[in-house]
Design an enzyme around this catalytic site. Structure first.
Site, mmCIF file in Angstrom:
data_model
loop_
_atom_site.group_PDB
_atom_site.id
_atom_site.type_symbol
_atom_site.label_atom_id
_atom_site.label_comp_id
_atom_site.label_asym_id
_atom_site.label_seq_id
_atom_site.Cartn_x
_atom_site.Cartn_y
_atom_site.Cartn_z
ATOM 1 N N CYS A 139 0.834 -1.199 0.000
ATOM 2 C CA CYS A 139 0.000 0.000 0.000
ATOM 3 C C CYS A 139 0.875 1.258 0.000
ATOM 4 C CB CYS A 139 -0.892 -0.025 1.236
ATOM 5 S SG CYS A 139 -2.030 1.358 1.280
ATOM 6 N N ASN A 204 0.963 -4.386 -6.255
ATOM 7 C CA ASN A 204 0.044 -3.504 -5.565
ATOM 8 C C ASN A 204 -0.008 -2.219 -6.383
ATOM 9 O OD1 ASN A 204 -1.465 -2.067 -3.502
ATOM 10 N ND2 ASN A 204 -0.772 -3.675 -2.091
ATOM 11 N N CYS A 392 -3.733 2.004 -35.903
ATOM 12 C CA CYS A 392 -4.852 1.656 -36.786
ATOM 13 C C CYS A 392 -6.086 1.312 -35.954
ATOM 14 C CB CYS A 392 -4.486 0.471 -37.666
ATOM 15 S SG CYS A 392 -5.855 -0.107 -38.699
HETATM 16 C C1 LIG Z 1 -9.710 1.116 -3.427
HETATM 17 C C2 LIG Z 1 -8.582 0.143 -3.343
HETATM 18 C C3 LIG Z 1 -8.186 -0.312 -2.112
HETATM 19 C C4 LIG Z 1 -7.164 -1.225 -2.031
HETATM 20 N N1 LIG Z 1 -6.833 -1.699 -0.815
HETATM 21 C C5 LIG Z 1 -5.884 -2.659 -0.712
HETATM 22 C C6 LIG Z 1 -5.609 -3.262 0.517
HETATM 23 O O1 LIG Z 1 -6.214 -2.973 1.535
HETATM 24 N N2 LIG Z 1 -4.653 -4.214 0.562
HETATM 25 C C7 LIG Z 1 -3.945 -4.600 -0.541
HETATM 26 O O2 LIG Z 1 -3.090 -5.472 -0.457
HETATM 27 N N3 LIG Z 1 -4.190 -4.038 -1.739
HETATM 28 C C8 LIG Z 1 -5.155 -3.095 -1.847
HETATM 29 N N4 LIG Z 1 -5.447 -2.577 -3.083
HETATM 30 C C9 LIG Z 1 -4.669 -3.006 -4.252
HETATM 31 C C10 LIG Z 1 -5.366 -4.156 -5.012
HETATM 32 O O3 LIG Z 1 -5.464 -5.317 -4.229
HETATM 33 C C11 LIG Z 1 -4.579 -4.551 -6.286
HETATM 34 O O4 LIG Z 1 -3.277 -4.965 -5.927
HETATM 35 C C12 LIG Z 1 -4.453 -3.407 -7.261
HETATM 36 O O5 LIG Z 1 -5.653 -2.677 -7.306
HETATM 37 C C13 LIG Z 1 -4.081 -3.874 -8.695
HETATM 38 O O6 LIG Z 1 -5.048 -4.725 -9.251
HETATM 39 P P1 LIG Z 1 -6.175 -4.191 -10.294
HETATM 40 O O7 LIG Z 1 -5.480 -3.499 -11.396
HETATM 41 O O8 LIG Z 1 -6.931 -5.429 -10.693
HETATM 42 O O9 LIG Z 1 -7.055 -3.256 -9.526
HETATM 43 C C14 LIG Z 1 -6.484 -1.665 -3.193
HETATM 44 C C15 LIG Z 1 -6.908 -1.191 -4.429
HETATM 45 C C16 LIG Z 1 -7.954 -0.322 -4.514
HETATM 46 C C17 LIG Z 1 -8.434 0.166 -5.859
#
Ligand SMILES: Cc1cc2nc3c(=O)[nH]c(=O)nc-3n(C[C@H](O)[C@H](O)[C@H](O)COP(=O)(O)O)c2cc1C
Ligand SMILES: Cc1cc2nc3c(=O)[nH]c(=O)nc-3n(C[C@H](O)[C@H](O)[C@H](O)COP(=O)(O)OP(=O)(O)OC[C@H]3O[C@@H](n4cnc5c(N)ncnc54)[C@H](O)[C@@H]3O)c2cc1C
Ligand code: SF4
Lengths: 438, 455
Positions: A139, A204, A392
């Site tokens: 995070c 992440n 394209c």
């Molecule tokens: C709103 C939001 C909150 C997230 N909170 C966490 C979290 O609490 N813990 C974590 O490991 N990743 C968190 N992530 C990251 C996601 O688990 C993931 O790694 C990241 O969004 C990439 O995947 P995606 O492109 O499919 O969204 C969060 C992502 C979003 C959008």
């Protein structure tokens, strides 16, 4: 029919599609519905230590960028880990796991970087019956200011240390979730490996500011006129994530280390690409946040259909198949020659290939032939760069056609050599071994 | 239902009073901001875009659409007005299906062109609602130009001349400006008095004075204009109407379509406008379609267009033919008028002869048929009425009955230019082509006025 059952570090799920730790997995209500929709597993929204939970901002926490027709291409967030009490989450996890024994349930954890904190939370999680834990070292906002999340993930020594504690205090498989906010993704992966992690998951979110409000001059999302960098995810980050997965998969030090691929996965195709580059399964967040849980049905059906079509019986026939084909630039065959070709039947004559090539590349596409609007590649100018293919608007209209060995390359006037030859031995390379004395 | 519906003869009030507004509402309701963004996103921003080449005024269409897409509709409006100051009307009346949208690459690819006309309307509406003027007069040159006719050609010429700092006086025979925009275009294409709003917007630049009720050949003469002004532009349109050349066409109820439409356009109460129960329209162009559709919308029970050639020969585009069909108009081909049947001086029907192509020439087959009608509209084309030029000093050279001009609108007389429907240029008789002709003639006038040392 292809068998897409997944076994990831001993954790079984009916398919390789897990929901990543994020809002979709923040409570039993969501996860129950996700499982009903067909998701193979979930990584529960990251848990923090016991005590008063974190608080989130009370204004907008997401920003975005869009493509044509306002398709969401990239999402950014300044949300923290779960803001619900630890006990509530643990109870719900236990209940959900009981209700759905065939699905994978992983606990994501982020507690302060000291042995006591980790030692305290692990037994509580274990008690829920969770199948494994994921260490959130990714995070990039908020939690990192408090010495957690990516603040740990950016220091390989810390990663190794925390992984060791976890391996020591729990029997559950440990997945280490990596932050992409680092120059060389192999370093944290090696550290996790050295600490004994069972797997890594990545990526992440990426540090980002999605936009600036040009009236208030506040970055978005704006909290009363101020903004903070947030974590970026969604389709826009997929190429970055794919590369990082490949880097770890082909690094001799981490080769074979199971990887859970994350980042921008939106369709079965994205998932298959991650697995081909070495991911043992995949996790999805933004696509579910954009379209709802139902998308997994397209993913399951699409993956199976493709596997059937190609004769891949199980996921193991797919996983890592592209990894050996990722190499360094210096090993690419410089004797491989390809030319763009425009299929005149498919061409809709928008002329974008022409102007892209004309203004910014190699002036190799006509715009007018005998007074008629006509776009055609001039092979004697085409360097095969692929820009026209990429601009394209019609899929499959422009293709890159390799020249067979022996054919004359109109641009150089030389026949295409059948011999593989790369930069390491190229005469222009000052580092190349000299063939013979002058 | 009202009793008027099935009343024989040419009568008013066929429909319930509330019905007219609904029938004559905007043919294509304007796009709202969301719809405009969705549509703008479809544009590929083509290189040397085919739409731009197809537009008679060469509007930079990909650029204005990109400006809409990026939240800059005012910039889009300026891009449009730079080439076509009547871009607002053109957006409503252009047969885009045979112009820009016909060649849109998405028409080629999917049969669904980007809605260029609708987007053009969106952008120009934004600017005109704010009365945002993009052009300032250049420093006054002291030159005076007379423009005759305040139609699209005359207005476009006047505006371009004003931007260069010339003083413009427009002589217009009718009480209102706009030409066929005001008196001819179908009511459902130009709603809410848009033609007058546009005249105000165009003349908003200043130094354009319109004198109404001043007809060339009646109140003023060409020789006086050439003597008093540095240059003259003629945008007279087509005042004459071709005859049916059918026996008995003087009967009451045989009407000129353009005149009828003009009355309709000026009517303050459409319910008071009389129309036949059974209407036959002779012709195959835009006017035929417009009079037929509007008759139907006024409550005529049966409306039939009779055209002497086949569907593929009609001047009206496929879109317009479909529009007519959708409104309940029947279109019959290979029929030419032979004799108007009347009783007591009033038309009761029309006898038509079947036609066919023989050795490439159109000929009657001898076989005839009769259609009952209490109103017959002539929509077989307008002609230039050279009477306005009579007694105007040295005669202007005509060609094919219209004023002969060269590529930039110069007539056979020095200092006299002409443009729009009244000329023999190879442009189509369309609003947008007339705008292009007026604008280009203004450029030519400006070049001449400033190159001889007088400015
Ligand atoms: C709103 C939001 C909150 C997230 N909170 C966490 C979290 O609490 N813990 C974590 O490991 N990743 C968190 N992530 C990251 C996601 O688990 C993931 O790694 C990241 O969004 C990439 O995947 P995606 O492109 O499919 O969204 C969060 C992502 C979003 C959008
Ligand atoms: C019924 C009908 C429907 C049409 N629908 C469409 C359509 O949907 N889309 C489209 O693109 N085109 C359409 N057209 C064609 C289009 O209206 C014309 O091509 C265009 O208006 C021509 O412009 P102009 O300036 O040359 O002439 P006009 O618009 O005819 O303007 C000429 C002006 O000159 C004035 N004038 C004439 N004689 C004199 C004189 N002696 N002295 C002073 N003033 C004079 C007239 O009063 C008039 O104001 C339609 C035409 C008709 C008849
Ligand atoms: S003026 Fe008419 S032809 Fe030109 S772009 Fe606009 S709508 Fe299309």
């Amino acid at each position: 029919m292809a068998d897409i059952r997944n076994n990831f570090v001993g954790i079984k799920s009916p398919n390789p599609f897990w929901l990543a730790s994020a809002p979709p997995t923040d409570k039993a209500y969501n996860v129950e519905r996700a499982f009903k929709a067909g998701w193979g597993g979930v990584v529960w929204k990251t848990l923090g230590e016991e005590g008063p939970p974190v608080v989130n901002v009370n204004g907008p926490r997401y920003g975005a960028i869009w493509g044509a027709d306002r398709r969401l291409l990239g999402l950014n967030n300044i949300e923290l880990i779960t803001d619900r009490p630890l006990q509530v989450n643990l109870q719900e996890m236990k209940q959900v796991k009981m209700n759905w024994p065939d699905r994978a349930l992983i606990a994501s954890i982020m507690v302060p970087c000291n042995e006591e904190s980790w030692k305290a939370i692990l037994p509580l999680v274990e008690e829920t019956g969770a199948d494994g834990i994921e260490l959130n070292f990714g995070c990039p906002h908020g939690m990192s200011e408090r010495g957690m999340g990516s603040a740990v993930g950016q220091v390989p020594e810390y990663i190794e240390m925390v992984v060791r504690w976890c391996k020591q205090y729990t029997r559950m498989p440990v997945i280490t979730k990596l932050t992409p906010n680092i120059t060389d993704i192999r370093r944290p992966a090696r550290a996790a490996h050295a600490g004994g992690t069972d797997a890594v998951s990545l990526i992440n979110t990426i540090n980002s500011i999605t936009s600036v409000d040009l009236d208030s001059f506040s970055p978005e999302p704006s909290i009363g006129g101020k903004g903070s960098h947030g974590g970026y995810c969604g389709p826009a980050v997929k190429p970055i994530a794919l590369n990082m997965v490949a880097e770890i998969a082909r690094d001799p030090e981490t080769h074979g280390l199971p990887i859970s691929g994350i980042g921008g996965i939106t369709t079965w195709r994205d998932a298959a690409e991650f697995m081909a580059l070495g991911a043992g399964n995949v996790q999805v967040c933004t696509a579910a946040m954009t379209y709802g849980f139902k998308i997994v049905q397209e993913m399951i059906a699409g993956l199976k259909n493709w596997m059937d079509e190609k004769g891949h019986a199980t996921l193991d026939d797919v996983i890592g198949r592209a990894t050996p084909n990722v190499t360094d630039w210096k090993f690419l065959n410089l004797n491989y020659v390809a030319k763009a070709r425009i299929n005149q039947d498919l061409c809709i004559k928008c002329g974008r290939c022409h102007i892209a090539c004309e203004d910014t590349s190699h002036q190799a596409i006509t715009s007018m032939v005998d007074g008629v609007r006509h776009f055609e590649v001039m092979e004697d100018e085409c360097v095969g760069c692929n820009l026209c293919v990429n601009v394209c608007p019609v899929q499959g209209c422009i293709t890159m056609e390799p020249l067979a060995a022996g054919v004359i390359d109109q641009r150089t006037g030389q026949p295409v050599s059948p011999v593989y030859a790369n930069w390491t031995t190229h005469p222009n390379n000052p580092m190349a071994p000299k063939v013979a004395a002058e | 239902m009202t009793d008027g519906l099935y009343k024989d003869g040419i009568v008013s009030g066929r429909l319930a009073p509330g019905q007219y507004a609904e029938n004559f509402a905007d043919l294509h309701p304007p796009l709202d901001a969301h719809e405009a963004l969705v549509e703008a996103d479809r544009c590929y921003f083509c290189y040397d875009a085919p739409c731009m080449q197809a537009c008679p005024t060469s509007i930079d269409i990909p650029l204005f659409i990109r400006e809409i897409a990026t939240g800059n509709p005012l910039g889009a409006a300026k891009t449009i007005f730079d080439q076509n100051i009547l871009g607002g009307m053109c957006a409503r009346v252009c047969p885009t299906e045979t112009l820009c949208e016909e060649v849109c690459v998405r028409e080629v690819a999917e049969g669904k062109p980007v809605k260029i006309g609708q987007l053009q309307r969106y952008a120009t509406d934004v600017a005109m609602k704010q009365n945002r003027q993009f052009y300032e007069r250049a420093a006054p040159t002291g030159m005076k130009v007379a423009v005759v006719g305040a139609g699209p050609a005359g207005l476009a010429a006047a505006h371009r001349l004003a931007t260069y700092g010339h003083d413009v006086v427009v002589f217009e025979a009718r009480p209102k400006a706009g030409g066929l925009n005001e008196y001819g275009i179908a009511a459902y294409k130009s709603t809410d008095d848009f033609a007058q709003a546009e005249v105000d917007y165009v003349t908003g630049i200043g130094s354009i004075r319109i004198e109404h009720g001043r007809a060339l050949g009646r109140d003023i003469h060409l020789a006086d204009l050439t003597a008093a002004y540095d240059a003259v532009f003629l945008g007279l349109g087509l005042a004459g109407v071709n005859a049916l050349r059918a026996e008995g066409e003087d009967a009451a109820g045989v009407d000129n379509a353009v005149e009828f439409i003009s009355e309709l356009r000026q009517a303050s109460d459409l319910g008071a406008l009389p129309v036949g129960r059974r209407v036959v329209v002779i012709g195959g162009g835009m006017t035929a379609i417009d009079v037929a559709v509007q008759s139907k919308l006024l409550g005529a029970e049966e409306v039939t267009i009779c055209y002497r050639r086949g569907k593929e020969h009609m001047n009206a585009s496929a879109f317009e033919q479909e529009l007519a069909a959708a409104k309940g108009v029947a279109i019959r081909h290979w029929l030419q008028p032979k004799r108007v049947v009347s009783e007591g001086g009033k038309v009761t029907g029309i006898e038509l002869e079947y036609t066919a192509l023989r050795d490439g020439r159109l000929a009657g087959t001898g076989e005839t048929m009769l259609l009952a009608a209490d109103q017959v509209f002539k929509a077989i084309g307008q002609s230039f009425d050279a009477g306005a030029l009579n007694g105007s000093g040295p005669a202007l050279r005509l060609d094919g009955g219209r004023i002969a001009v060269d590529g930039e609108g110069r007539t056979s007389m020095t200092r006299v230019w002409a443009g729009g429907d009244c000329t023999n240029d190879d442009r189509e008789d369309l609003t947008v082509s007339s705008v292009a002709a007026g604008r280009d003639a203004a450029e030519s006038i400006h070049r001449v006025l400033t190159s001889n040392g007088r400015a």
